[in-house]
Motif scaffolding. Structure first.
Motif, PDB file in Angstrom:
ATOM      1  N   SER A 170       0.825  -1.215   0.000  1.00 58.32           N
ATOM      2  CA  SER A 170       0.000   0.000   0.000  1.00 58.32           C
ATOM      3  C   SER A 170       0.855   1.258   0.000  1.00 58.32           C
ATOM      4  O   SER A 170       0.328   2.370  -0.045  1.00 58.32           O
ATOM      5  N   ARG A 171       2.185   1.078   0.055  1.00 60.84           N
ATOM      6  CA  ARG A 171       3.124   2.192   0.036  1.00 60.84           C
ATOM      7  C   ARG A 171       2.808   3.190   1.150  1.00 60.84           C
ATOM      8  O   ARG A 171       2.848   4.407   0.965  1.00 60.84           O
ATOM      9  N   ALA A 172       2.506   2.650   2.307  1.00 62.21           N
ATOM     10  CA  ALA A 172       2.194   3.481   3.469  1.00 62.21           C
ATOM     11  C   ALA A 172       3.293   3.329   4.516  1.00 62.21           C
ATOM     12  O   ALA A 172       3.935   2.277   4.614  1.00 62.21           O
ATOM     13  N   VAL A 173       3.496   4.383   5.293  1.00 66.89           N
ATOM     14  CA  VAL A 173       4.498   4.376   6.354  1.00 66.89           C
ATOM     15  C   VAL A 173       3.895   5.033   7.588  1.00 66.89           C
ATOM     16  O   VAL A 173       3.243   6.080   7.485  1.00 66.89           O
ATOM     17  N   GLU A 216       0.443   7.752  10.637  1.00 65.74           N
ATOM     18  CA  GLU A 216       0.864   7.681   9.234  1.00 65.74           C
ATOM     19  C   GLU A 216       1.531   8.985   8.809  1.00 65.74           C
ATOM     20  O   GLU A 216       1.100  10.075   9.191  1.00 65.74           O
ATOM     21  N   ILE A 217       2.613   8.855   8.024  1.00 65.75           N
ATOM     22  CA  ILE A 217       3.300  10.028   7.499  1.00 65.75           C
ATOM     23  C   ILE A 217       3.239  10.001   5.980  1.00 65.75           C
ATOM     24  O   ILE A 217       3.138   8.944   5.363  1.00 65.75           O
ATOM     25  N   GLU A 218       3.298  11.181   5.369  1.00 63.09           N
ATOM     26  CA  GLU A 218       3.239  11.303   3.914  1.00 63.09           C
ATOM     27  C   GLU A 218       4.651  11.403   3.354  1.00 63.09           C
ATOM     28  O   GLU A 218       5.407  12.315   3.704  1.00 63.09           O
ATOM     29  N   LEU A 219       5.023  10.466   2.485  1.00 59.16           N
ATOM     30  CA  LEU A 219       6.331  10.489   1.843  1.00 59.16           C
ATOM     31  C   LEU A 219       6.172  10.641   0.339  1.00 59.16           C
ATOM     32  O   LEU A 219       5.203  10.143  -0.238  1.00 59.16           O
ATOM     33  N   THR A 220       7.123  11.317  -0.284  1.00 56.82           N
ATOM     34  CA  THR A 220       7.153  11.362  -1.742  1.00 56.82           C
ATOM     35  C   THR A 220       7.575   9.987  -2.256  1.00 56.82           C
ATOM     36  O   THR A 220       8.026   9.119  -1.493  1.00 56.82           O
ATOM     37  N   HIS A 221       7.459   9.786  -3.565  1.00 59.11           N
ATOM     38  CA  HIS A 221       7.821   8.497  -4.165  1.00 59.11           C
ATOM     39  C   HIS A 221       9.274   8.135  -3.862  1.00 59.11           C
ATOM     40  O   HIS A 221       9.569   7.010  -3.437  1.00 59.11           O
ATOM     41  N   LYS A 222      10.201   9.061  -4.042  1.00 57.64           N
ATOM     42  CA  LYS A 222      11.618   8.780  -3.823  1.00 57.64           C
ATOM     43  C   LYS A 222      11.943   8.612  -2.340  1.00 57.64           C
ATOM     44  O   LYS A 222      12.779   7.784  -1.971  1.00 57.64           O
ATOM     45  N   GLU A 223      11.299   9.385  -1.478  1.00 56.16           N
ATOM     46  CA  GLU A 223      11.502   9.216  -0.041  1.00 56.16           C
ATOM     47  C   GLU A 223      11.078   7.816   0.393  1.00 56.16           C
ATOM     48  O   GLU A 223      11.765   7.156   1.182  1.00 56.16           O
ATOM     49  N   ASP A 247      21.434  13.632  -0.600  1.00 55.61           N
ATOM     50  CA  ASP A 247      21.477  14.358   0.673  1.00 55.61           C
ATOM     51  C   ASP A 247      20.175  15.122   0.926  1.00 55.61           C
ATOM     52  O   ASP A 247      19.659  15.136   2.049  1.00 55.61           O
ATOM     53  N   THR A 248      19.646  15.751  -0.121  1.00 54.79           N
ATOM     54  CA  THR A 248      18.413  16.527   0.017  1.00 54.79           C
ATOM     55  C   THR A 248      17.240  15.642   0.407  1.00 54.79           C
ATOM     56  O   THR A 248      16.458  15.973   1.304  1.00 54.79           O
ATOM     57  N   HIS A 249      17.114  14.493  -0.249  1.00 60.77           N
ATOM     58  CA  HIS A 249      16.002  13.592   0.053  1.00 60.77           C
ATOM     59  C   HIS A 249      16.141  12.968   1.440  1.00 60.77           C
ATOM     60  O   HIS A 249      15.134  12.774   2.139  1.00 60.77           O
ATOM     61  N   LYS A 307      10.616  14.017   8.354  1.00 62.61           N
ATOM     62  CA  LYS A 307       9.315  13.364   8.446  1.00 62.61           C
ATOM     63  C   LYS A 307       9.316  12.185   9.425  1.00 62.61           C
ATOM     64  O   LYS A 307       8.271  11.851   9.998  1.00 62.61           O
ATOM     65  N   LEU A 308      10.476  11.574   9.619  1.00 62.42           N
ATOM     66  CA  LEU A 308      10.563  10.433  10.540  1.00 62.42           C
ATOM     67  C   LEU A 308      10.611  10.874  11.998  1.00 62.42           C
ATOM     68  O   LEU A 308      10.422  10.058  12.901  1.00 62.42           O
ATOM     69  N   GLY A 309      10.873  12.138  12.240  1.00 60.53           N
ATOM     70  CA  GLY A 309      10.874  12.652  13.606  1.00 60.53           C
ATOM     71  C   GLY A 309      11.879  11.960  14.503  1.00 60.53           C
ATOM     72  O   GLY A 309      13.061  11.859  14.172  1.00 60.53           O
TER      73      GLY A 309
END
Length: 220
Positions: free
Chosen positions: A138-141, A147-154, A191-193, A200-202
């Protein structure tokens, strides 16, 4: 992974749904109306069907009723008709779930995967490390249950790290694994990603460790 019928007469919506299902690893067969949907159901081995209700020639309710006479595959209604009466009618014809437009493609994919797991179409899989839970299908984290929102590459970065815990990867290796060998950017992209992923991971960001002159590792 799974073969999904998408019966939706609006081409733009059909494309959005199909693209997102493919991102989740599924194969899609599309139908522009209810008659086409029935033909596909008769002539293909399917794992799940997503049906719009308001379709030309034959509506989704009729397609659902006829599909139930042929198989017990999971059926999900995706429609603008969201009244209680419509939902009860859909469930009465044998639908398994109901998503009302406008919708979140991420939620739709999660519901599709949940139905497939219940029907045996795909296995349940969770990758965990500390407070991080990653759901590949489900590509969920989630972090500590939220739940947190991540971009595709993240997401791809985190997934790769969690599959290769405690291994050190250089920036070049991560660039090649996640972005591909033909990517024209540079290692600053990595590095940016990783910086935004850590944000986002806190509290769990400490697991992504920077090793001077070596790269990164996901520490457990």
């Amino acid at each position: 992974m799974a073969i999904i019928l998408i019966a939706e007469d609006e081409k733009g919506m059909q494309t959005i749904i199909a693209d997102y299902m493919k991102r989740g690893g599924h194969t899609c067969i599309t139908a522009d109306d209810g008659i086409d949907a029935i033909s596909i159901l008769k002539n293909n081995s399917l794992d799940l069907a997503i049906l719009d209700i308001m379709m030309p020639r034959l509506d989704g309710f009729s397609v659902c009723r006829m599909a139930r006479e042929m198989s017990d595959l999971p059926i999900l209604f995706l429609t603008a008709k969201g009244t209680e009466e419509d939902k009860l009618r859909g469930y009465g014809y044998g639908a398994d779930d109901y998503v009302t437009k406008p919708f979140s493609p991420k939620i739709l994919l999660a519901k599709v995967n949940a139905l497939l797991r219940r029907s045996g179409g795909i296995p349940q899989e969770i990758i965990q490390a500390g407070g991080i839970s990653l759901f590949p299908y489900s590509r969920a984290v989630s972090v500590n249950g939220a739940e947190i929102e991540l971009t595709h590459k993240e997401f791809e970065l985190l997934h790769f790290f969690m599959q290769n815990k405690n291994q050190v990867f250089s920036r070049e290796q991560l660039l090649n694994r996640i972005w591909g060998y033909d990517f024209e950017g540079n290692t600053r992209t990595v590095d940016t990603h990783i910086k935004t992923l850590r944000q986002k991971l806190g509290s769990e960001s400490r697991r992504i460790v920077t090793l001077i002159r070596s790269g990164y590792k996901f520490e457990v």
